[in-house]
Write an enzyme that holds these catalytic residues in place. Structure first.
Site, PDB file in Angstrom:
ATOM      1  N   GLN A  99     -13.670  46.415  34.469  1.00 55.27           N
ATOM      2  CA  GLN A  99     -12.368  47.120  34.477  1.00 55.27           C
ATOM      3  C   GLN A  99     -11.239  46.108  34.406  1.00 55.27           C
ATOM      4  O   GLN A  99     -10.079  46.487  34.329  1.00 55.27           O
ATOM      5  CB  GLN A  99     -12.199  47.905  35.781  1.00 55.27           C
ATOM      6  CG  GLN A  99     -13.208  49.001  35.986  1.00 55.27           C
ATOM      7  CD  GLN A  99     -12.740  49.961  37.071  1.00 55.27           C
ATOM      8  OE1 GLN A  99     -12.403  51.102  36.789  1.00 55.27           O
ATOM      9  NE2 GLN A  99     -12.719  49.522  38.296  1.00 55.27           N
ATOM     10  N   HIS A 117     -10.917  48.485  30.104  1.00 57.09           N
ATOM     11  CA  HIS A 117      -9.455  48.603  30.169  1.00 57.09           C
ATOM     12  C   HIS A 117      -8.736  47.605  29.272  1.00 57.09           C
ATOM     13  O   HIS A 117      -7.576  47.286  29.491  1.00 57.09           O
ATOM     14  CB  HIS A 117      -8.982  48.449  31.628  1.00 57.09           C
ATOM     15  CG  HIS A 117      -9.372  49.604  32.498  1.00 57.09           C
ATOM     16  ND1 HIS A 117      -9.294  49.584  33.867  1.00 57.09           N
ATOM     17  CD2 HIS A 117      -9.840  50.841  32.168  1.00 57.09           C
ATOM     18  CE1 HIS A 117      -9.699  50.758  34.352  1.00 57.09           C
ATOM     19  NE2 HIS A 117     -10.034  51.533  33.339  1.00 57.09           N
ATOM     20  N   CYS A 125      -0.752  47.307  17.921  1.00 55.22           N
ATOM     21  CA  CYS A 125       0.383  48.096  17.456  1.00 55.22           C
ATOM     22  C   CYS A 125       0.477  49.368  18.305  1.00 55.22           C
ATOM     23  O   CYS A 125      -0.515  50.068  18.496  1.00 55.22           O
ATOM     24  CB  CYS A 125       0.167  48.440  15.986  1.00 55.22           C
ATOM     25  SG  CYS A 125       1.381  49.591  15.347  1.00 55.22           S
ATOM     26  N   CYS A 148       3.723  48.277  10.169  1.00 58.97           N
ATOM     27  CA  CYS A 148       4.425  49.575  10.246  1.00 58.97           C
ATOM     28  C   CYS A 148       5.846  49.462  10.813  1.00 58.97           C
ATOM     29  O   CYS A 148       6.598  50.434  10.793  1.00 58.97           O
ATOM     30  CB  CYS A 148       3.609  50.571  11.063  1.00 58.97           C
ATOM     31  SG  CYS A 148       3.704  50.321  12.839  1.00 58.97           S
ATOM     32  N   PRO A 212     -16.490  43.412  50.442  1.00 56.66           N
ATOM     33  CA  PRO A 212     -16.255  43.138  51.863  1.00 56.66           C
ATOM     34  C   PRO A 212     -15.998  44.395  52.672  1.00 56.66           C
ATOM     35  O   PRO A 212     -16.105  44.382  53.896  1.00 56.66           O
ATOM     36  CB  PRO A 212     -15.013  42.243  51.880  1.00 56.66           C
ATOM     37  CG  PRO A 212     -14.555  42.088  50.480  1.00 56.66           C
ATOM     38  CD  PRO A 212     -15.422  42.899  49.572  1.00 56.66           C
TER      39      PRO A 212
HETATM   40  N1  APR Z   1     -15.464  40.232  46.427  1.00 52.93           N
HETATM   41  C1  APR Z   1     -15.902  41.516  46.239  1.00 52.93           C
HETATM   42  N2  APR Z   1     -15.101  42.599  46.406  1.00 52.93           N
HETATM   43  C2  APR Z   1     -13.835  42.394  46.788  1.00 52.93           C
HETATM   44  C3  APR Z   1     -13.323  41.097  47.006  1.00 52.93           C
HETATM   45  C4  APR Z   1     -14.208  39.988  46.816  1.00 52.93           C
HETATM   46  N3  APR Z   1     -13.788  38.734  47.001  1.00 52.93           N
HETATM   47  N4  APR Z   1     -12.020  41.213  47.381  1.00 52.93           N
HETATM   48  C5  APR Z   1     -11.734  42.535  47.380  1.00 52.93           C
HETATM   49  N5  APR Z   1     -12.828  43.247  47.047  1.00 52.93           N
HETATM   50  C6  APR Z   1     -12.955  44.713  46.920  1.00 52.93           C
HETATM   51  C7  APR Z   1     -12.036  45.535  47.793  1.00 52.93           C
HETATM   52  O1  APR Z   1     -12.595  45.746  49.071  1.00 52.93           O
HETATM   53  C8  APR Z   1     -11.919  46.830  46.987  1.00 52.93           C
HETATM   54  O2  APR Z   1     -12.932  47.750  47.350  1.00 52.93           O
HETATM   55  O3  APR Z   1     -12.585  45.030  45.598  1.00 52.93           O
HETATM   56  C9  APR Z   1     -12.154  46.387  45.555  1.00 52.93           C
HETATM   57  C10 APR Z   1     -10.920  46.438  44.685  1.00 52.93           C
HETATM   58  O4  APR Z   1     -10.556  47.763  44.571  1.00 52.93           O
HETATM   59  P1  APR Z   1      -9.428  48.260  43.579  1.00 52.93           P
HETATM   60  O5  APR Z   1      -8.195  47.431  43.757  1.00 52.93           O
HETATM   61  O6  APR Z   1      -9.337  49.728  43.712  1.00 52.93           O
HETATM   62  O7  APR Z   1     -10.036  47.796  42.202  1.00 52.93           O
HETATM   63  P2  APR Z   1     -10.751  48.626  41.122  1.00 52.93           P
HETATM   64  O8  APR Z   1     -11.865  49.433  41.711  1.00 52.93           O
HETATM   65  O9  APR Z   1     -11.052  47.690  40.009  1.00 52.93           O
HETATM   66  O10 APR Z   1      -9.532  49.570  40.724  1.00 52.93           O
HETATM   67  C11 APR Z   1      -9.687  50.645  39.912  1.00 52.93           C
HETATM   68  O11 APR Z   1      -7.380  51.280  39.798  1.00 52.93           O
HETATM   69  O12 APR Z   1      -5.390  50.216  40.422  1.00 52.93           O
HETATM   70  C12 APR Z   1      -6.208  50.634  39.378  1.00 52.93           C
HETATM   71  O13 APR Z   1      -5.888  49.489  37.348  1.00 52.93           O
HETATM   72  C13 APR Z   1      -6.579  49.420  38.575  1.00 52.93           C
HETATM   73  O14 APR Z   1      -8.370  49.611  36.988  1.00 52.93           O
HETATM   74  C14 APR Z   1      -8.073  49.511  38.346  1.00 52.93           C
HETATM   75  C15 APR Z   1      -8.486  50.813  39.041  1.00 52.93           C
END
Ligand code: APR
Length: 245
Positions: A99, A117, A125, A148, A212
């Site tokens: 993502q 993503h 464009c 364009c 975590p």
């Molecule tokens: N190692 C593993 N996991 C981690 C670490 C790490 N060092 N640090 C943080 N995390 C975990 C957090 O606990 C959380 O559950 O990564 C996750 C990040 O969550 P989100 O920010 O929600 O990320 P994601 O799931 O990719 O988000 C989904 O939402 O905000 C939008 O555009 C963003 O595409 C993304 C979508």
């Protein structure tokens, strides 16, 4: 290391590694949400990262992405990115589905990557959608498409936009056929993470989660590894494959 984890990784022919923002957190890359800080704190995500925001104020959206792109340029792949790339060299079939838009998997050496993503280093464009390699450098912000005449935009999927169909089809195909599905750094709360995790479970893949924090997937995963990916994954290399990164 739990014995089942050792066995899953040692025996699997097809592995999918699904990554979210948490993977790049240890590289210092902010999420879209976190990247609203400093200069941009007065703007909402709707202003900065939606097609509607771009139509309203294309200059603002372009400048925010230029700022974010520079921040990402100065980041480096972390040990977890490198272990994932290393797994691709060593194991029969590893597909990375991400993502993240930061291109850190590529920079770590992974090749078999599906970007759900997009990638912030690419430009396309706004009107026609095709990826553009170069454009005429003028004072105009955003620059214009030489074909364009419309605006250029970063090749990322904004809020209120759909995941590109080819990326989704490739991702769901890989998940349906994998034996082990490793999800790293994703809260698993929103589409497409929820769908891909459900698809892996429905396909009877072994699901391994590295995070975590507690997530909704905890109750369903075969193995939950609680901690930072950059600390957990390098240990696998030595313990499972006897190597070092
Ligand atoms: N190692 C593993 N996991 C981690 C670490 C790490 N060092 N640090 C943080 N995390 C975990 C957090 O606990 C959380 O559950 O990564 C996750 C990040 O969550 P989100 O920010 O929600 O990320 P994601 O799931 O990719 O988000 C989904 O939402 O905000 C939008 O555009 C963003 O595409 C993304 C979508």
């Amino acid at each position: 290391m739990p014995k089942p984890l050792h066995d899953f990784l040692k025996q699997a022919q097809r592995i999918v590694v699904f990554t979210g923002a948490g993977l790049s957190a240890e590289s210092g890359v902010p999420t879209f949400r976190d990247a609203q800080t400093s200069l941009w704190t007065w703007y909402s995500l709707e202003d900065l990262a939606t097609p509607e925001g771009f139509v309203k104020n294309p200059r603002l959206v372009w400048e925010w992405h230029v700022w974010l792109r520079k921040l990402i340029d100065s980041a480096h792949p972390n040990p977890a990115h490198r272990v994932i790339a290393w797994m691709e060299e060593l194991l029969p079939e590893v597909t990375v589905i991400t993502q993240n838009v930061d291109g850190l998997h590529q920079r770590a050496g992974s090749q078999n990557i599906i970007e759900l993503h997009g990638n912030i280093q690419r430009t396309r464009c706004f009107n026609e959608g095709y990826v553009v390699g170069d454009w005429e450098k003028t004072e105009e912000i955003p620059p214009k498409c030489s074909v364009c005449g419309g605006y250029l935009r970063p090749d990322v999927v904004w809020y209120n936009e759909a995941i590109p169909e080819d990326a989704w089809l490739a991702a769901s195909h890989s998940v349906r056929h994998c034996e082990v599905f490793i999800t790293i750094g994703s809260s698993g709360l929103v589409y497409p993470a929820t769908e891909l995790c459900n698809l892996a479970l429905a396909s009877n893949a072994k699901v391994i989660q590295i995070n975590p924090r507690v997530t909704p997937l905890d109750a369903h995963a075969s193995i939950n590894l609680r901690g930072k990916a950059g600390q957990i994954m390098p240990k696998w290399v030595l313990e499972i494959w006897g190597g070092q990164i």
